[in-house]
Scaffold this motif. Sequence first.
Motif, PDB file in Angstrom:
ATOM      1  N   PRO A  34       0.865  -1.180   0.000  1.00  0.00           N
ATOM      2  CA  PRO A  34       0.000   0.000   0.000  1.00  0.00           C
ATOM      3  C   PRO A  34       0.900   1.229   0.000  1.00  0.00           C
ATOM      4  N   ILE A  35       0.373   2.364  -0.407  1.00  0.00           N
ATOM      5  CA  ILE A  35       1.152   3.594  -0.219  1.00  0.00           C
ATOM      6  C   ILE A  35       0.717   4.175   1.124  1.00  0.00           C
ATOM      7  N   PHE A  36       1.682   4.681   1.855  1.00  0.00           N
ATOM      8  CA  PHE A  36       1.475   4.971   3.276  1.00  0.00           C
ATOM      9  C   PHE A  36       1.075   6.425   3.497  1.00  0.00           C
ATOM     10  N   TYR A  37       0.090   6.620   4.359  1.00  0.00           N
ATOM     11  CA  TYR A  37      -0.315   7.980   4.705  1.00  0.00           C
ATOM     12  C   TYR A  37       0.836   8.696   5.388  1.00  0.00           C
TER      13      TYR A  37
ATOM     14  N   HIS B 168       5.428   3.286  11.712  1.00  0.00           N
ATOM     15  CA  HIS B 168       5.607   2.373  12.853  1.00  0.00           C
ATOM     16  C   HIS B 168       5.808   0.956  12.323  1.00  0.00           C
TER      17      HIS B 168
ATOM     18  N   GLY C  11       3.980  -1.620  12.194  1.00  0.00           N
ATOM     19  CA  GLY C  11       2.892  -2.197  11.395  1.00  0.00           C
ATOM     20  C   GLY C  11       3.054  -1.861   9.918  1.00  0.00           C
TER      21      GLY C  11
ATOM     22  N   ASP D 205       1.089   8.149   0.318  1.00  0.00           N
ATOM     23  CA  ASP D 205      -0.252   8.606  -0.023  1.00  0.00           C
ATOM     24  C   ASP D 205      -0.393   9.987   0.618  1.00  0.00           C
TER      25      ASP D 205
ATOM     26  N   GLY E 193      -3.158  -4.485   4.298  1.00  0.00           N
ATOM     27  CA  GLY E 193      -3.667  -4.894   5.601  1.00  0.00           C
ATOM     28  C   GLY E 193      -5.168  -5.099   5.503  1.00  0.00           C
TER      29      GLY E 193
ATOM     30  N   ASP F 176      -7.544  -3.911   7.084  1.00  0.00           N
ATOM     31  CA  ASP F 176      -8.369  -2.716   7.245  1.00  0.00           C
ATOM     32  C   ASP F 176      -8.665  -2.029   5.919  1.00  0.00           C
TER      33      ASP F 176
ATOM     34  N   HIS G 152      -3.245  -7.654  11.636  1.00  0.00           N
ATOM     35  CA  HIS G 152      -2.544  -6.521  12.251  1.00  0.00           C
ATOM     36  C   HIS G 152      -1.614  -6.916  13.390  1.00  0.00           C
ATOM     37  N   TRP G 153      -0.649  -6.064  13.608  1.00  0.00           N
ATOM     38  CA  TRP G 153       0.155  -6.145  14.827  1.00  0.00           C
ATOM     39  C   TRP G 153      -0.598  -5.392  15.908  1.00  0.00           C
TER      40      TRP G 153
ATOM     41  N   MET H 170      -1.926  -1.589  16.551  1.00  0.00           N
ATOM     42  CA  MET H 170      -0.899  -0.576  16.717  1.00  0.00           C
ATOM     43  C   MET H 170      -1.218   0.589  15.770  1.00  0.00           C
TER      44      MET H 170
HETATM   45  N1  MSP Z   1      -2.930   5.188   2.440  1.00  0.00           N
HETATM   46  C1  MSP Z   1      -3.692   4.038   2.677  1.00  0.00           C
HETATM   47  C2  MSP Z   1      -3.386   2.962   1.668  1.00  0.00           C
HETATM   48  C3  MSP Z   1      -3.597   3.361   0.232  1.00  0.00           C
HETATM   49  S1  MSP Z   1      -3.118   2.088  -0.861  1.00  0.00           S
HETATM   50  C4  MSP Z   1      -3.674   2.559  -2.310  1.00  0.00           C
HETATM   51  C5  MSP Z   1      -3.395   3.508   4.076  1.00  0.00           C
HETATM   52  N2  MSP Z   1      -2.268   3.929   4.618  1.00  0.00           N
HETATM   53  S2  MSP Z   1      -1.775   3.522   6.098  1.00  0.00           S
HETATM   54  O1  MSP Z   1      -0.533   4.216   6.266  1.00  0.00           O
HETATM   55  O2  MSP Z   1      -2.799   3.801   7.040  1.00  0.00           O
HETATM   56  O3  MSP Z   1      -1.569   1.983   6.098  1.00  0.00           O
HETATM   57  C6  MSP Z   1      -0.676   1.378   5.221  1.00  0.00           C
HETATM   58  C7  MSP Z   1      -0.559  -0.106   5.501  1.00  0.00           C
HETATM   59  O4  MSP Z   1      -0.041  -0.323   6.800  1.00  0.00           O
HETATM   60  C8  MSP Z   1      -1.889  -0.845   5.437  1.00  0.00           C
HETATM   61  O5  MSP Z   1      -1.749  -2.060   4.732  1.00  0.00           O
HETATM   62  C9  MSP Z   1      -2.202  -1.120   6.870  1.00  0.00           C
HETATM   63  O6  MSP Z   1      -2.970  -2.274   7.046  1.00  0.00           O
HETATM   64  C10 MSP Z   1      -0.800  -1.321   7.417  1.00  0.00           C
HETATM   65  N3  MSP Z   1      -0.798  -1.186   8.845  1.00  0.00           N
HETATM   66  C11 MSP Z   1      -1.046  -0.063   9.581  1.00  0.00           C
HETATM   67  N4  MSP Z   1      -1.063  -0.414  10.891  1.00  0.00           N
HETATM   68  C12 MSP Z   1      -0.829  -1.732  11.004  1.00  0.00           C
HETATM   69  C13 MSP Z   1      -0.681  -2.618  12.077  1.00  0.00           C
HETATM   70  N5  MSP Z   1      -0.819  -2.238  13.334  1.00  0.00           N
HETATM   71  N6  MSP Z   1      -0.380  -3.909  11.789  1.00  0.00           N
HETATM   72  C14 MSP Z   1      -0.172  -4.348  10.502  1.00  0.00           C
HETATM   73  N7  MSP Z   1      -0.322  -3.544   9.484  1.00  0.00           N
HETATM   74  C15 MSP Z   1      -0.699  -2.247   9.702  1.00  0.00           C
HETATM   75  O7  MSP Z   1      -4.186   2.747   4.583  1.00  0.00           O
END
Ligand code: MSP
Length: 586
Positions: free
Chosen positions: A67-70, A76, A78, A107, A329, A331, A360-361, A368
């Motif tokens: 995924p691209i991360f916010y 962290h 996860g 993201d 993930g 979610d 999830h962790w 988390m």
């Molecule tokens: N920006 C969106 C994803 C867009 S993809 C087109 C997003 N970002 S996020 O930063 O919230 O999460 C990114 C990834 O990290 C997700 O797959 C999410 O499930 C994963 N995780 C965030 N917290 C997590 C845990 N505590 N444990 C495992 N994975 C976790 O959603």
Amino acid sequence: MSFIFSHKIYRNLSNYRLKIFIISESIYPSVSFSNQNVNKQNFLKQNLKQYITTTTSLEKPVFITTPIFYVNAVPHIGHLYSAVMADSLKRYYELNDKKVILSTGTDEHGLKIQQAAAKVNQSPQEFCDNVSKRFRELFDMANISYTTFIRTTEQKHKDAVKFFWEQLVNNGYIYKGIHEGWYSVSDEAFYSASQVQISNSDEKIANVSESGQLVEWTEEENYKFRLSKCKDELLRWLDENPDVITPSNRFNEVKAFIKSDLADISVSRPQSRLYWGVSVPEDFNQTIYVWLDALINYLTVTGYPWPSQENIINNHLTSGWPADVHIVGKDIIRFHAVYWPAFLMAAKLPLPRKIFAHSHWMMNKHKMSKSRGNVVDPFIVMKEYGVDTIRYYLMRDGGISDDGTYDPTILQTRYRKDLAGQLGNLVSRSTSLALNPSSTIPASPSFIEGVNEKDMTLFKMLQQLPDLVSDHYENIEFGKGLELIFETVAEANKHFTDNEPWNLIKNPNRKVILDRVLFFAVETARISGILLQPIMPTKMRELLDMIGVSNDERKWKHSRLGSGWQVKGGGNVKFNVKDGHFLFPK
Ligand code: MSP
């Protein structure tokens, strides 16, 4: 003539529009399976893989995504989990001579980011630059071998989003409407009344969506996407591709969601509320919904909009699309397994081949997350325990179907027992100068001929290990693969102790037996070292260097029992060990 044709391989062949090969035993007429108890089907499968690799220059690369991360908060552990999983899969395919694209990134649009930047008095762009950099630093430190790091604020991505939007409009999937409902800024998602409950604290706005985040009431004009129109096609897609969403509990969840409730969704927000995003083409007053924007990143990294769309889609020539695996993930499964395929259908593009949703962790019984404050800083733990230890722990104990709990005591035990106690110990023993003063491979791979009853358990485990691990890795079940490897390493340590080499060395007549014991130990280290490379790339390079495995013999095919050390020829290989140096210091 009997034909052996694996279904999995057939699918790959037809996907890549290659000539269909019928592989029969006649291709390998000289192979005898009777005395070595080798599984015939696995042998052919392995060799067929090689055959395909060497005969197809137009092969579509394997395309894996995270995924691209916010960027509203720093990374962290996860987040790192999704990335290590994707990277391990990429490295596994590369060991099998596949070309692989691995995309990751950040993201950066949406209300959540807009608000986070305002809170710290920064411009959204400056804010995004800082946090995006942090993610990139994390992935570099963790050895995530991404081929593209995409940021949704890049111009090429914004162009791709606009182009994609135009396809949706041209194909009749977009209309203007009034939206009334609940919006969660944290999830960047709209919720229907049934998904929202009243919380105790503040009845006006503090309702709680099914994800547990705050939602607020919104009434606004925006563009809508005809998701309802996609219902039948989505259900057909699932019926025809029962493995497309894994694990199966997620597949069932998604199917139930599509069956029950598939209302049209809002795909834009008024510019007055959300200015940090991509404007709707031809309507500057509306900003494209951040999830639609974000999902398109998977196309942007393939060069979309492609110069010749038809050619690329029909021939899979260079773009890499469709994605082979979206790792996400749980979610965000709905966005990837319902909205994304629907958007792609509407744009008349091929759908991803697999969506893999991990769990999830948890920390203190909750997911988390930065908003809860129960996070583990990946930079700190990697510094403390080593990058590969953290990668190993995440892949060994991370949850797939069920959530896993992050526990430093378990992490320490994994290091002490598995890495130092089993694998490190095996390497030290098998290269021990006291037992092997010449510090060379103690016997040639033909040692197999001398196998006796006492060696049988380990011998069989080693024979089966590469294929079994391969199946688990391909299913993205790294924990199961790692469990098997470490069971085998433990068995090798037992074999070593049971044979008491420290007594064998006292009697020159027993040198042959001693050599075989040492060979079994070092052969187990070699095989395990190769199979563990996707998860612990740096440590396994060190291991394979220590026991003198040539760089040309570190591919998956070399993990077969007795197939290493061919380059220099068995006994001539010198170990590379220094007194007092341990692979995993205690
Ligand atoms: N920006 C969106 C994803 C867009 S993809 C087109 C997003 N970002 S996020 O930063 O919230 O999460 C990114 C990834 O990290 C997700 O797959 C999410 O499930 C994963 N995780 C965030 N917290 C997590 C845990 N505590 N444990 C495992 N994975 C976790 O959603």
